[in-house]
Design a protein around this motif. Structure first.
Motif, PDB file in Angstrom:
ATOM      1  N   UNK A  77      22.829  14.190  -2.849  1.00  0.00           N
ATOM      2  CA  UNK A  77      22.223  14.750  -4.056  1.00  0.00           C
ATOM      3  C   UNK A  77      21.201  13.777  -4.667  1.00  0.00           C
ATOM      4  N   UNK A  78      21.562  12.488  -4.638  1.00  0.00           N
ATOM      5  CA  UNK A  78      20.633  11.471  -5.149  1.00  0.00           C
ATOM      6  C   UNK A  78      19.352  11.441  -4.317  1.00  0.00           C
ATOM      7  N   UNK A  79      19.486  11.496  -2.994  1.00  0.00           N
ATOM      8  CA  UNK A  79      18.310  11.484  -2.119  1.00  0.00           C
ATOM      9  C   UNK A  79      17.439  12.713  -2.329  1.00  0.00           C
ATOM     10  N   UNK A  80      18.065  13.855  -2.472  1.00  0.00           N
ATOM     11  CA  UNK A  80      17.290  15.077  -2.727  1.00  0.00           C
ATOM     12  C   UNK A  80      16.528  14.934  -4.043  1.00  0.00           C
ATOM     13  N   UNK A  81      17.191  14.380  -5.051  1.00  0.00           N
ATOM     14  CA  UNK A  81      16.518  14.141  -6.332  1.00  0.00           C
ATOM     15  C   UNK A  81      15.349  13.184  -6.187  1.00  0.00           C
ATOM     16  N   UNK A  82      15.544  12.121  -5.400  1.00  0.00           N
ATOM     17  CA  UNK A  82      14.448  11.155  -5.178  1.00  0.00           C
ATOM     18  C   UNK A  82      13.294  11.785  -4.415  1.00  0.00           C
ATOM     19  N   UNK A  83      13.621  12.566  -3.417  1.00  0.00           N
ATOM     20  CA  UNK A  83      12.571  13.209  -2.617  1.00  0.00           C
ATOM     21  C   UNK A  83      11.772  14.175  -3.477  1.00  0.00           C
ATOM     22  N   UNK A  84      12.471  14.897  -4.341  1.00  0.00           N
ATOM     23  CA  UNK A  84      11.771  15.857  -5.212  1.00  0.00           C
ATOM     24  C   UNK A  84      10.971  15.128  -6.291  1.00  0.00           C
ATOM     25  N   UNK A  85      11.572  14.079  -6.867  1.00  0.00           N
ATOM     26  CA  UNK A  85      10.911  13.408  -7.990  1.00  0.00           C
ATOM     27  C   UNK A  85       9.926  12.311  -7.567  1.00  0.00           C
ATOM     28  N   UNK A  86      10.018  11.846  -6.329  1.00  0.00           N
ATOM     29  CA  UNK A  86       9.162  10.742  -5.883  1.00  0.00           C
ATOM     30  C   UNK A  86       7.667  11.054  -6.000  1.00  0.00           C
ATOM     31  N   UNK A  87       7.218  12.219  -5.603  1.00  0.00           N
ATOM     32  CA  UNK A  87       5.771  12.471  -5.714  1.00  0.00           C
ATOM     33  C   UNK A  87       5.254  12.471  -7.151  1.00  0.00           C
ATOM     34  N   UNK A  88       6.102  12.817  -8.113  1.00  0.00           N
ATOM     35  CA  UNK A  88       5.616  12.891  -9.486  1.00  0.00           C
ATOM     36  C   UNK A  88       5.272  11.520 -10.056  1.00  0.00           C
ATOM     37  N   UNK A  89       6.198  10.511 -10.007  1.00  0.00           N
ATOM     38  CA  UNK A  89       5.774   9.196 -10.506  1.00  0.00           C
ATOM     39  C   UNK A  89       4.680   8.591  -9.638  1.00  0.00           C
ATOM     40  N   UNK A  90       4.755   8.821  -8.345  1.00  0.00           N
ATOM     41  CA  UNK A  90       3.730   8.284  -7.455  1.00  0.00           C
ATOM     42  C   UNK A  90       2.366   8.850  -7.824  1.00  0.00           C
ATOM     43  N   UNK A  91       2.304  10.159  -7.984  1.00  0.00           N
ATOM     44  CA  UNK A  91       1.034  10.784  -8.360  1.00  0.00           C
ATOM     45  C   UNK A  91       0.594  10.338  -9.750  1.00  0.00           C
ATOM     46  N   UNK A  92       1.540  10.255 -10.673  1.00  0.00           N
ATOM     47  CA  UNK A  92       1.204   9.839 -12.036  1.00  0.00           C
ATOM     48  C   UNK A  92       0.619   8.428 -12.046  1.00  0.00           C
TER      49      UNK A  92
END
Length: 195
Positions: A77-92
Motif C-alpha cells: 500500500x505504501x509503494x502504491x501511494x509512492x508510485x501515485x504521489x511521486x510524479x506530483x512532487x517531482x513535477x512540482x
C-alpha cells in the motif's frame, strides 16, 4: 596574485575546438567569470544553492520510497501511494526549478555581491549569448537589483569570437581581458546628470 594567474595562463593557454561552439562559449564564459571576480566582485551562489536543495528534496523523496523499512508484500500500500504521489512532487519541484531558471537566471553565467567598500548596494548579473551558427558573442552586465537606486544601466559588448582566438583555437586572453574590463568600467561609470 595577478602575476600568478598571468603566469599560469602563459603556461597553460586556454584552447578551444573552433568547430565546437559550446567549447568556445564555455571558455569565454569561464574567462568572463574570472575577470569579474578578479575585479573584487564575490560570486553569489544563493541561486545555485536553492537549485541544489530542491534537487536534494526530490532525491530524498525517491530514496524514501526505495528504502522503506518493510519488505514488499507488507509495504504494498505504501509503494502504491509512492508510485501515485511521486510524479506530483517531482513535477512540482521541476516546475519550480524551471521557473527559477526562466525568471531569474535566463542567460546568466555569474551573480555577484557588490564589491567590498563600494557605495553600490547591488551586485552584478553577468550574462552571455552565443547564437547558434553565429560568430558573435555577447556579454551583458546588469545590476542584480534593477529597481535599486544605485543600479546602473546595463551595458553590452558584442564582438566576433574570431577577434579573440587564434587559428589554432587558443584564446588571446590579453585582448579578451581588455574588452571585458572595458565593459566593467563602462558599467561602473557615473551616469551623467542632466541639468
Amino acid at each position: 596574485m595577478a602575476e600568478k594567474t598571468s603566469d599560469a595562463s602563459k603556461k597553460n593557454p586556454k584552447k578551444a575546438n573552433l568547430l565546437d561552439q559550446h567549447s568556445i562559449k564555455h571558455i569565454l564564459d569561464e574567462s568572463v567569470s574570472e575577470i569579474v571576480t578578479s575585479r573584487g566582485y564575490v560570486e553569489d551562489v544563493r541561486m545555485s544553492n536553492v537549485r541544489l536543495v530542491i534537487g536534494a528534496v526530490i532525491i530524498v523523496i525517491a530514496l524514501f520510497a526505495q528504502f522503506y523499512k518493510k519488505k514488499f508484500p507488507e509495504n504494498r500500500d505504501f509503494l502504491i501511494g509512492c508510485i501515485i504521489s511521486y510524479p506530483f512532487p517531482l513535477c512540482l519541484f521541476n516546475v519550480i526549478l524551471q521557473l527559477l531558471i526562466y525568471t531569474k537566471e535566463k542567460n546568466a553565467i555569474l551573480f555577484t555581491y557588490p564589491p567590498a567598500g563600494s557605495f553600490n548596494s547591488t551586485g552584478l548579473i553577468v550574462s552571455s549569448k552565443f547564437p547558434r551558427f553565429s560568430d558573435s558573442y555577447t556579454v551583458t552586465i546588469a545590476s542584480a537589483d534593477s529597481k535599486s537606486i544605485s543600479a546602473n544601466k546595463p551595458v553590452e559588448l558584442t564582438k566576433s569570437v574570431t577577434k579573440w582566438f587564434t587559428k589554432d583555437g587558443v584564446l588571446v586572453e590579453g585582448l579578451f581581458w581588455k574588452d571585458v574590463e572595458g565593459l566593467i568600467n563602462d558599467y561602473n561609470k557615473e551616469p551623467k546628470k542632466s541639468k
